[in-house]
Design an enzyme around this catalytic site. Structure first.
Site, PDB file in Angstrom:
ATOM      1  N   ASN A 131      10.926   3.750  -0.669  1.00  0.00           N
ATOM      2  CA  ASN A 131      10.721   2.543   0.138  1.00  0.00           C
ATOM      3  C   ASN A 131      11.425   1.326  -0.459  1.00  0.00           C
ATOM      4  OD1 ASN A 131       9.261   3.829   2.103  1.00  0.00           O
ATOM      5  ND2 ASN A 131       7.283   3.357   1.209  1.00  0.00           N
ATOM      6  N   ARG A 152       0.781  -1.236   0.000  1.00  0.00           N
ATOM      7  CA  ARG A 152       0.000   0.000   0.000  1.00  0.00           C
ATOM      8  C   ARG A 152       0.812   1.286   0.000  1.00  0.00           C
ATOM      9  NH1 ARG A 152      -3.665  -2.850   3.696  1.00  0.00           N
ATOM     10  NH2 ARG A 152      -5.396  -3.576   2.416  1.00  0.00           N
ATOM     11  N   ASP A 153       2.118   1.212  -0.124  1.00  0.00           N
ATOM     12  CA  ASP A 153       2.918   2.445  -0.217  1.00  0.00           C
ATOM     13  C   ASP A 153       4.209   2.183  -0.992  1.00  0.00           C
ATOM     14  OD1 ASP A 153       3.300   5.169   0.148  1.00  0.00           O
ATOM     15  OD2 ASP A 153       4.290   4.938   2.086  1.00  0.00           O
ATOM     16  N   ILE A 154       4.089   1.483  -2.113  1.00  0.00           N
ATOM     17  CA  ILE A 154       5.266   1.221  -2.954  1.00  0.00           C
ATOM     18  C   ILE A 154       5.674   2.523  -3.632  1.00  0.00           C
ATOM     19  CG2 ILE A 154       6.089   0.035  -5.034  1.00  0.00           C
ATOM     20  CD1 ILE A 154       5.862  -1.859  -2.728  1.00  0.00           C
TER      21      ILE A 154
END
Length: 89
Positions: free
Chosen positions: A37, A31-33
């Site tokens: 990251n 949910r936060d690629i």
């Protein structure tokens, strides 16, 4: 930001794809690629980090970094593996 050849960039992308596929195989949507990251160690080892927003497929929350939201995230629809692939793209 460090630059690299096209073949080196392709090799890194394959590692990110593999890491995301591994998460999905274990029922986890990141949910936060985003690039910040995906960390490259000194030895070329790649790590996908920051699983603070991760969870099981099906959430409809607007989590993650807005510039990387998939259409389903932006529209508060259930998010699954496709949301991670969209963000990665």
């Amino acid at each position: 930001m460090r630059s690299c050849s096209a073949s080196a960039a392709a090799a890194l992308l394959r590692k990110v794809l593999s890491a995301v596929a591994h998460c999905h195989a274990h029922g986890v949507v990141h949910r936060d690629i985003k690039p910040s990251n995906c960390i490259i160690g000194r030895n070329g080892y790649l790590m996908v980090t920051d699983f603070g927003l991760s969870g099981k497929p099906g959430s409809n929350s607007r989590s993650g970094t807005r510039g990387y939201w998939s259409p389903e995230t932006a529209n508060r629809l259930p998010q699954g593996e496709a949301a991670d692939w969209w963000s990665l793209g």
